[in-house]
Design an enzyme around this catalytic site. Structure first.
Site, PDB file in Angstrom:
ATOM      1  N   ASP A  61       0.666   4.202  -2.575  1.00  0.00           N
ATOM      2  CA  ASP A  61       0.423   5.594  -2.184  1.00  0.00           C
ATOM      3  C   ASP A  61       1.498   6.528  -2.732  1.00  0.00           C
ATOM      4  O   ASP A  61       1.219   7.634  -3.196  1.00  0.00           O
ATOM      5  CB  ASP A  61       0.390   5.721  -0.655  1.00  0.00           C
ATOM      6  N   ARG A 100     -26.331  -8.542  -3.655  1.00  0.00           N
ATOM      7  CA  ARG A 100     -27.192  -9.062  -2.604  1.00  0.00           C
ATOM      8  C   ARG A 100     -26.573  -8.877  -1.219  1.00  0.00           C
ATOM      9  O   ARG A 100     -27.253  -8.540  -0.267  1.00  0.00           O
ATOM     10  CB  ARG A 100     -27.423 -10.551  -2.863  1.00  0.00           C
ATOM     11  N   GLU A 133     -39.044 -21.448 -14.117  1.00  0.00           N
ATOM     12  CA  GLU A 133     -38.017 -20.754 -14.905  1.00  0.00           C
ATOM     13  C   GLU A 133     -36.649 -21.265 -14.474  1.00  0.00           C
ATOM     14  O   GLU A 133     -36.489 -21.714 -13.337  1.00  0.00           O
ATOM     15  CB  GLU A 133     -38.116 -19.242 -14.697  1.00  0.00           C
ATOM     16  N   LYS A 166     -33.037 -21.616 -12.953  1.00  0.00           N
ATOM     17  CA  LYS A 166     -32.308 -20.945 -11.879  1.00  0.00           C
ATOM     18  C   LYS A 166     -30.911 -20.651 -12.425  1.00  0.00           C
ATOM     19  O   LYS A 166     -30.109 -21.558 -12.639  1.00  0.00           O
ATOM     20  CB  LYS A 166     -32.222 -21.837 -10.649  1.00  0.00           C
ATOM     21  N   CYS A 181      -4.469 -29.385  20.393  1.00  0.00           N
ATOM     22  CA  CYS A 181      -4.023 -29.012  21.744  1.00  0.00           C
ATOM     23  C   CYS A 181      -3.815 -30.221  22.640  1.00  0.00           C
ATOM     24  O   CYS A 181      -3.399 -30.066  23.785  1.00  0.00           O
ATOM     25  CB  CYS A 181      -5.006 -28.031  22.388  1.00  0.00           C
ATOM     26  N   LYS A 193     -33.374 -28.188  -7.501  1.00  0.00           N
ATOM     27  CA  LYS A 193     -31.981 -28.253  -7.952  1.00  0.00           C
ATOM     28  C   LYS A 193     -31.743 -29.477  -8.835  1.00  0.00           C
ATOM     29  O   LYS A 193     -32.373 -30.515  -8.646  1.00  0.00           O
ATOM     30  CB  LYS A 193     -31.047 -28.331  -6.733  1.00  0.00           C
ATOM     31  N   LYS A 213     -42.568 -20.651  -8.814  1.00  0.00           N
ATOM     32  CA  LYS A 213     -43.154 -19.563  -8.018  1.00  0.00           C
ATOM     33  C   LYS A 213     -44.666 -19.588  -8.176  1.00  0.00           C
ATOM     34  O   LYS A 213     -45.152 -19.829  -9.296  1.00  0.00           O
ATOM     35  CB  LYS A 213     -42.632 -18.199  -8.501  1.00  0.00           C
ATOM     36  N   ASP A 249       0.837  -1.208   0.000  1.00  0.00           N
ATOM     37  CA  ASP A 249       0.000   0.000   0.000  1.00  0.00           C
ATOM     38  C   ASP A 249       0.868   1.252   0.000  1.00  0.00           C
ATOM     39  O   ASP A 249       0.552   2.256  -0.630  1.00  0.00           O
ATOM     40  CB  ASP A 249      -0.880   0.039   1.249  1.00  0.00           C
TER      41      ASP A 249
HETATM   42  S1  IVH Z   1     -36.148 -15.778  -7.163  1.00  0.00           S
HETATM   43  C1  IVH Z   1     -37.643 -14.038  -3.323  1.00  0.00           C
HETATM   44  N1  IVH Z   1     -35.562 -16.666  -9.548  1.00  0.00           N
HETATM   45  O1  IVH Z   1     -30.985 -17.978  -6.704  1.00  0.00           O
HETATM   46  C2  IVH Z   1     -37.144 -14.876  -4.423  1.00  0.00           C
HETATM   47  N2  IVH Z   1     -33.812 -16.498  -7.974  1.00  0.00           N
HETATM   48  O2  IVH Z   1     -30.952 -19.490  -4.199  1.00  0.00           O
HETATM   49  C3  IVH Z   1     -35.727 -14.620  -4.743  1.00  0.00           C
HETATM   50  N3  IVH Z   1     -31.619 -17.128  -8.819  1.00  0.00           N
HETATM   51  O3  IVH Z   1     -30.410 -15.275  -4.568  1.00  0.00           O
HETATM   52  C4  IVH Z   1     -35.102 -15.359  -5.823  1.00  0.00           C
HETATM   53  N4  IVH Z   1     -32.250 -17.614 -10.861  1.00  0.00           N
HETATM   54  O4  IVH Z   1     -29.647 -15.040  -6.985  1.00  0.00           O
HETATM   55  C5  IVH Z   1     -35.098 -16.371  -8.349  1.00  0.00           C
HETATM   56  N5  IVH Z   1     -35.160 -17.413 -11.701  1.00  0.00           N
HETATM   57  C6  IVH Z   1     -34.709 -17.106 -10.502  1.00  0.00           C
HETATM   58  C7  IVH Z   1     -33.350 -17.233 -10.177  1.00  0.00           C
HETATM   59  C8  IVH Z   1     -32.939 -16.924  -8.881  1.00  0.00           C
HETATM   60  C9  IVH Z   1     -31.230 -17.534 -10.036  1.00  0.00           C
HETATM   61  C10 IVH Z   1     -30.731 -16.980  -7.654  1.00  0.00           C
HETATM   62  C11 IVH Z   1     -30.866 -15.685  -6.913  1.00  0.00           C
HETATM   63  C12 IVH Z   1     -31.139 -16.047  -5.481  1.00  0.00           C
HETATM   64  C13 IVH Z   1     -30.694 -17.462  -5.439  1.00  0.00           C
HETATM   65  C14 IVH Z   1     -31.452 -18.210  -4.355  1.00  0.00           C
END
Ligand code: IVH
Length: 709
Positions: A50, A152, A129, A131, A435, A327, A303, A46
């Site tokens: 600097d 986040r 949808e 993930k 220990c 998953k 959802k 650093d």
């Molecule tokens: S919905 C309140 N939709 O997964 C609902 N999340 O494990 C919030 N993610 O932090 C999340 N694809 O970064 C949602 N189609 C999707 C997503 C998604 C990726 C991520 C998101 C979240 C994490 C949760």
């Protein structure tokens, strides 16, 4: 490196020399910045950094006309140790509960129906949808203009990465026809081919390569120099929203369509589905396309489609009730287990770790995996029943490694046909390898623990790491690595020592400054970061202590229940003295059971070494009392309520969740501590008891009127 910081006196430079020198400094400082932030591998201290910056500024002062457009002087706010500014999310960024198979999905649907009081045949639509495996980002638009982008973080507080988000093509800078306030949430990610090209470029430059596209996306977004982010091909899918001044639609899929129309990328594989069977079909369809999508996904998110129902379902502490992530199955690979090692954790747990011959599992190189505990190694579960048909795991074995999402890799199986002839069963240590104290296993516990307590250096250092971790004191510049070093050198032995560090080692900053990796600036920043944490929220302080069974959620619950630290310790002191009423106060708190109560009492017991350590810490810090959540405008905040009889417009689960969201405590039986009873038709003995005790009773309509529903 020192030679680059000096050179001809700025006063003696000619125009041409100054121009050349400014170009060199811009390049050198840019490289140092990138090495520090992008590659996490500083190329100078650093102090040297600097000095270079000061030289650059001195030359600019003498030759103002030669100041470059990319002058390092203009990047002051974006220089290394300053990091990103913090952003408190106006609405918490949640995560998702996970599901792994079809049964989990049917249970998810059942749970929702039960919560809402829907029969098995009532229509209930969902969206499905992909993930996206990237990192989430919240974009705030005001009057159609992008004003802030934040990561986040821990869900409540993220990092301000606005300048970087502006460089991403998929993120509109302005919107036409959007609500006045609109927070769009989605995932930043990187395409496979862009990732390959980036790694090839990095390798050619001798820079750091990334293990997978997700790391590359995260590393690229979290650049202090937005110019670096601009050079990285990041993309963004919108999947949700935070604060809104007006609704986007009445359904999830309608809202996504709306976001698409505003100019966001919405994943084209999103479908509306009419129940678990259709969700599972869509899961299969998406999984089939996974390998050819060109970007990483790690599951499918379901959802509830109707946003009104989403609202009724609400949230648990960190996840919505109306969504779940299904998953994809874990990824597997076989490799050799070189040896089993034991790590000692903060609570003294001896955790066996498999050191593996490195192997790629789902695109990530894995060289360590957890082995859970001694039973797991021996091939039996906690009740003594065989796992892996009783096959044990030994040094030198050929093992199957798997990982799912972010979790630590695990060992699933062992191939006995490849076992070396001289392999011997693993003898789990009965003394602490750190220990030497006896490592004991309590009846009913699957884990063996070091009995050395605070004298065990491994426990002490793990406790310190936990203490400074993100959900605890979260001290900028004091991470696991620094704590380990300070502990090794005897500078800090327990949390209180962190707050006396400056007094002991900071005089003139010499001692810290002289240490490798520390310059005047980073030392000053560290002391300042420590000072900033002298005032700390109750729940963080409690969580930071690392008491067994007292995690983040429990700490928040206790903080809300007691309000002040003093109120909590007073109750714990009385409970430790054997006062039943004090123990009852603890057990009365929703979420606190006997195991947690005992752990708390043991840690705070007047004669416990842990208590002395806590008291030394408290003499250094001020614990900020906890606010009772919802207390501001809820007439039932802090009250204990009991629901009885038949509820007609909501289910019992919904009523309980609503009351708790308003800060009330929901009890199962009526006592003198009950503040309010909500009695529906058919209310029997509970209502009678309430009447006898003079507790206020309302019907369901009265409750709704009271809480404004
Ligand atoms: S919905 C309140 N939709 O997964 C609902 N999340 O494990 C919030 N993610 O932090 C999340 N694809 O970064 C949602 N189609 C999707 C997503 C998604 C990726 C991520 C998101 C979240 C994490 C949760």
């Amino acid at each position: 490196m020192a030679s680059t910081t000096s050179g001809t006196d700025p006063e003696a430079l000619t125009d041409a020399e100054a121009r050349q020198e400014l170009a060199r400094l811009a390049e050198e400082l840019g490289r140092a910045n990138a090495a520090y932030h992008r590659d996490y591998a500083p190329v100078m201290s650093d102090a040297e950094f600097d000095a270079l910056k000061r030289r650059n500024a001195a030359i600019e002062a003498r030759f103002p006309d030669l100041k470059r457009a990319d002058s390092p002087s203009d990047q002051v706010g974006a220089m290394p140790a300053d990091g990103f500014a913090k952003v408190t999310h106006a609405q918490r960024m949640m995560s998702l509960a996970n599901a792994f198979d079809a049964d989990d999905i049917r249970e998810f649907d059942d749970r929702i129906r039960k919560f809402l009081g829907f029969g098995p045949e009532a229509p209930l639509a969902y969206t499905a949808e992909p993930k996206i495996d990237g990192l989430s980002l919240s974009l705030r638009y005001e009057d159609g203009q992008l004003v802030q982008a934040a990561t986040r973080g821990d869900g409540e507080t993220g990092e301000n990465v606005t300048a970087n988000a502006r460089t991403i093509d998929d993120i509109p800078q302005s919107l036409t026809g959007a609500p006045a306030v609109l927070e769009v949430r989605g995932e930043v990610y990187m395409h496979h081919d862009d990732f390959e090209a980036l790694n090839a470029r990095q390798a050619a430059l001798g820079g750091k390569t990334f293990a997978n596209p997700r790391n590359a996306a995260a590393g690229s977004l979290r650049q202090l120099d937005a110019a670096i982010t601009r050079s990285r091909p990041l993309r963004f899918f919108a999947y949700g929203w935070g604060v809104l001044s007006e609704p986007l639609a009445v359904t999830q899929h309608g809202a996504l369509d709306h976001l698409g129309a505003l100019g966001f990328q919405v994943n084209p594989l999103t479908r509306r589905c009419d129940g678990p069977a259709e969700l599972l079909d869509q899961y299969a369809a998406i999984e089939q396309q996974r390998a050819t999508l060109g970007y990483d996904i790690d599951g499918v998110v379901y959802k509830v489609d109707d946003l009104g129902l989403q609202g009724r379902l609400g949230f648990r502490s960190t996840t919505p009730r109306w969504a779940i992530a299904h998953k994809f199955a874990a990824e597997l690979a076989w490799t050799r287990l070189d040896r089993i090692e034991i790590q000692v954790g903060r609570t003294g747990a001896l955790s066996p770790v498999a050191r593996l011959s490195p192997v790629t599992v789902g695109g990530v190189v894995v060289s360590n995996a957890t082995l859970h505990n001694e039973d797991y190694i021996a091939g039996r579960d906690a009740k003594g029943a065989p796992i892996r048909e009783g096959r044990d795991i030994r040094d030198g074995d050929w093992v199957q490694v798997y990982r799912a999402g972010d979790v630590i890799p695990k060992i699933a199986d062992v191939d006995l046909s490849k076992r070396p002839a001289d392999a011997v069963p693993y003898a789990f240590p009965e003394t602490c390898p750190e220990c030497g104290s006896p490592a004991l296993r309590e009846p009913g516990d699957s884990v063996r623990r070091c009995s050395g307590g605070l004298i065990c250096p491994a426990q002490a250092v793990e406790k310190l790491k936990h203490f400074v971790s993100r959900a605890a004191f979260d001290i900028e510049g004091l991470g696991a690595k620094q704590v380990e070093q300070f502990h090794k050198d005897g500078w800090i032995a327990e949390p209180a020592d962190i707050f006396t560090l400056q007094g002991r080692y900071g005089s003139g900053m010499q001692q810290l400054k002289n240490r490798e990796g520390w310059g005047e600036k980073s030392a000053n920043n560290l002391f300042q970061a420590i000072e900033e944490k002298r005032d700390i929220a109750f729940e963080r302080a409690l969580f930071a202590l690392g008491i067994r069974h007292v995690g983040e959620v429990a700490s928040a619950t206790l903080a809300r229940a007691f309000g002040t630290w003093e109120a909590m310790t007073e109750t714990l002191d009385r409970a430790a003295a054997g006062e039943d009423a004090a123990l009852a106060v603890l057990l009365d708190i929703d979420g606190v059971g006997m195991v947690m109560a005992e752990a708390l009492i043991a840690a705070f017991r007047a004669d416990a070494p842990e208590r002395a350590s806590i008291d030394r810490l408290l003499s250094q810090i001020t614990v900020i009392p906890a606010e009772r959540r919802g207390a501001v405008d809820s007439p039932v905040a802090g009250k204990t309520v009991v629901f009885t009889g038949t509820l007609e417009t909501m289910t019992r689960a919904e009523a309980k969740a609503r009351a708790e969201a308003l800060g009330a405590k929901v009890a199962g039986s009526v006592s003198a501590r009950t503040d309010l009873v909500i009695a529906g038709p058919g209310a029997g003995s509970k209502a009678e008891k309430a009447r006898a005790l003079g507790v206020e009773i309302v019907d369901e309509a009265g409750w709704r009127a009271l809480v404004g529903d």
